[in-house]
Design a protein around this motif. Sequence first.
Motif, PDB file in Angstrom:
ATOM      1  N   GLN A  82       0.812  -1.210   0.000  1.00 37.10           N
ATOM      2  CA  GLN A  82       0.000   0.000   0.000  1.00 37.10           C
ATOM      3  C   GLN A  82       0.855   1.275   0.000  1.00 37.10           C
ATOM      4  N   ARG A  83       2.150   1.134   0.054  1.00 37.77           N
ATOM      5  CA  ARG A  83       3.005   2.321   0.015  1.00 37.77           C
ATOM      6  C   ARG A  83       3.103   2.815  -1.430  1.00 37.77           C
ATOM      7  N   PRO A  84       2.869   4.100  -1.647  1.00 38.09           N
ATOM      8  CA  PRO A  84       2.862   4.622  -3.026  1.00 38.09           C
ATOM      9  C   PRO A  84       4.274   4.804  -3.586  1.00 38.09           C
ATOM     10  N   LEU A  85       4.963   3.692  -3.740  1.00 33.82           N
ATOM     11  CA  LEU A  85       6.308   3.716  -4.317  1.00 33.82           C
ATOM     12  C   LEU A  85       6.417   2.608  -5.345  1.00 33.82           C
ATOM     13  N   ALA A  86       7.456   2.706  -6.165  1.00 35.74           N
ATOM     14  CA  ALA A  86       7.770   1.646  -7.120  1.00 35.74           C
ATOM     15  C   ALA A  86       9.211   1.234  -6.902  1.00 35.74           C
ATOM     16  N   TYR A  87       9.496  -0.049  -7.065  1.00 38.11           N
ATOM     17  CA  TYR A  87      10.811  -0.612  -6.786  1.00 38.11           C
ATOM     18  C   TYR A  87      11.284  -1.347  -8.033  1.00 38.11           C
ATOM     19  N   VAL A  88      12.409  -0.934  -8.575  1.00 39.25           N
ATOM     20  CA  VAL A  88      13.009  -1.602  -9.734  1.00 39.25           C
ATOM     21  C   VAL A  88      14.229  -2.371  -9.248  1.00 39.25           C
ATOM     22  N   PHE A  89      14.223  -3.681  -9.457  1.00 37.93           N
ATOM     23  CA  PHE A  89      15.284  -4.562  -8.972  1.00 37.93           C
ATOM     24  C   PHE A  89      16.353  -4.774 -10.048  1.00 37.93           C
ATOM     25  N   GLN A  90      17.391  -5.526  -9.679  1.00 41.87           N
ATOM     26  CA  GLN A  90      18.463  -5.819 -10.631  1.00 41.87           C
ATOM     27  C   GLN A  90      17.956  -6.633 -11.816  1.00 41.87           C
ATOM     28  N   GLU A  91      17.066  -7.566 -11.545  1.00 41.92           N
ATOM     29  CA  GLU A  91      16.475  -8.385 -12.606  1.00 41.92           C
ATOM     30  C   GLU A  91      15.096  -7.837 -12.974  1.00 41.92           C
ATOM     31  N   ALA A  92      14.794  -7.862 -14.262  1.00 42.38           N
ATOM     32  CA  ALA A  92      13.544  -7.260 -14.743  1.00 42.38           C
ATOM     33  C   ALA A  92      12.304  -7.986 -14.220  1.00 42.38           C
ATOM     34  N   GLN A 159       4.864   7.825  -5.788  1.00 41.27           N
ATOM     35  CA  GLN A 159       5.349   9.089  -5.228  1.00 41.27           C
ATOM     36  C   GLN A 159       6.855   9.035  -4.987  1.00 41.27           C
ATOM     37  N   LEU A 160       7.415   7.850  -5.032  1.00 49.09           N
ATOM     38  CA  LEU A 160       8.848   7.647  -4.806  1.00 49.09           C
ATOM     39  C   LEU A 160       9.277   6.452  -5.642  1.00 49.09           C
ATOM     40  N   LEU A 161      10.393   6.592  -6.370  1.00 46.70           N
ATOM     41  CA  LEU A 161      10.910   5.505  -7.197  1.00 46.70           C
ATOM     42  C   LEU A 161      12.231   5.027  -6.609  1.00 46.70           C
ATOM     43  N   LEU A 162      12.297   3.730  -6.285  1.00 48.31           N
ATOM     44  CA  LEU A 162      13.499   3.103  -5.758  1.00 48.31           C
ATOM     45  C   LEU A 162      14.095   2.217  -6.846  1.00 48.31           C
ATOM     46  N   MET A 163      15.393   2.378  -7.111  1.00 47.95           N
ATOM     47  CA  MET A 163      16.062   1.595  -8.156  1.00 47.95           C
ATOM     48  C   MET A 163      17.312   0.968  -7.549  1.00 47.95           C
ATOM     49  N   ASP A 164      17.322  -0.363  -7.491  1.00 42.92           N
ATOM     50  CA  ASP A 164      18.413  -1.092  -6.849  1.00 42.92           C
ATOM     51  C   ASP A 164      19.333  -1.696  -7.909  1.00 42.92           C
ATOM     52  N   GLU A 165      20.395  -0.964  -8.242  1.00 48.71           N
ATOM     53  CA  GLU A 165      21.374  -1.396  -9.249  1.00 48.71           C
ATOM     54  C   GLU A 165      20.684  -1.957 -10.492  1.00 48.71           C
ATOM     55  N   PRO A 166      19.854  -1.163 -11.148  1.00 48.83           N
ATOM     56  CA  PRO A 166      19.049  -1.678 -12.261  1.00 48.83           C
ATOM     57  C   PRO A 166      19.869  -2.073 -13.484  1.00 48.83           C
ATOM     58  N   LEU A 167      21.138  -1.656 -13.543  1.00 53.08           N
ATOM     59  CA  LEU A 167      21.953  -1.981 -14.712  1.00 53.08           C
ATOM     60  C   LEU A 167      23.010  -3.037 -14.423  1.00 53.08           C
ATOM     61  N   SER A 168      23.079  -3.519 -13.193  1.00 54.32           N
ATOM     62  CA  SER A 168      24.185  -4.398 -12.813  1.00 54.32           C
ATOM     63  C   SER A 168      24.147  -5.749 -13.513  1.00 54.32           C
ATOM     64  N   ALA A 169      22.966  -6.192 -13.942  1.00 49.63           N
ATOM     65  CA  ALA A 169      22.854  -7.494 -14.600  1.00 49.63           C
ATOM     66  C   ALA A 169      23.078  -7.401 -16.108  1.00 49.63           C
TER      67      ALA A 169
END
Length: 364
Positions: A82-92, A159-169
């Motif tokens: 329910q938190r208005p954020l998006a999370y982009v991980f290392q793997e798609a 409202q917040l975008l989190l990106m965790d090493e999205p290019l590392s893979a």
Amino acid sequence: MTEQVIEITSGIGIRFQTDVDDFSLDVDLQLPGQGVSALFGHSGSGKTLLLRCIAGLHPTQGSLRVNDAVWQDDSLCIPVHQRPLAYVFQEASLFPHLSVQRNLEYGYRRLTKQQRRINFEQAVEWLGLERLLARMPDKLSGGERQRVAIARALLTSPQLLLMDEPLSALDQRSKQEILPYLEQLIRNLSIPVLYVTHAAEEVARLADHLVVLEQGRALASGPLTETLARLDLPIRQKEDAGVVILAHIAERDSRWHLARATFDGGNLWVRDSGLPVGQQVRLRVLARDISLAKSRHEDQSTLNLLAARITDIVNTDHPAVVLVRLMIGSTPLLARLTARSVEALELAAGDPVWVQIKSVAVLE
């Protein structure tokens, strides 16, 4: 009992203390409410743990506020979904049985029209996905899959975008393919982005604000251009240490295919990449590409000769090499020199020198 406090008010503010197994995370940060804040450090420095705590993926005690909205306090803890954020991980991690278009629509269709702050066509354009909509994930390259994953995250209107090493893979070719799309995306977003990486090139190209983490502590936090030029941080030891200069294209020389970029303190000639006069650019100048002279030398091949003043000289982790910090107007530079050269030239803090810059990378 583990105590954790995260407080985000205007922009992003983080006060955070926690112990996980034998690792301790202890940070106190104030980050901008727009643009990219890069969390930079080697593996194991606490970058991903910090991101997971903000997302609600790691159990916490304390409080969390995002732009005055309470996400967590002593009496409330909004669950992660329910938190208005998006999370982009290392793997798609795309849905393999759905086309690109249906992957993008998965979260988008679950929002009402009033909740949609990023429309479908915008996300597709920003990430260059127009020709990929009918494809299945197994027909995409690694870079294409990650672009779809980022667009899918944006279409939840976070409202917040989190990106965790999205290019590392990704391999180097795929990274170079996706970076221009990320630059375009960031220019268009009005929400804050927290971007985890240990790659200096990604920091230089994408970040506005830099947080340097080491062993769960924030060693530094500040505007990118200022923080990269600090001599008290471990990043100065890296081979690709250098600075980023914000400049504008002032002139284009069609005969020699060069452009003159101007900034506070001087000008730099760079390869003409077709940018119009007046366009803002980021220039990356590596410390290893700078040499110094006590007097101006015109009879040499380096185009960029700039008057500067030395502010500091420090040792590095190798006794043969030192790092020199210089100011050109209000613009800092770093130069990596041999200790022998510094002694031969009798260089010292406060000395005026001529900076000879061998090459400059135009980042955007």
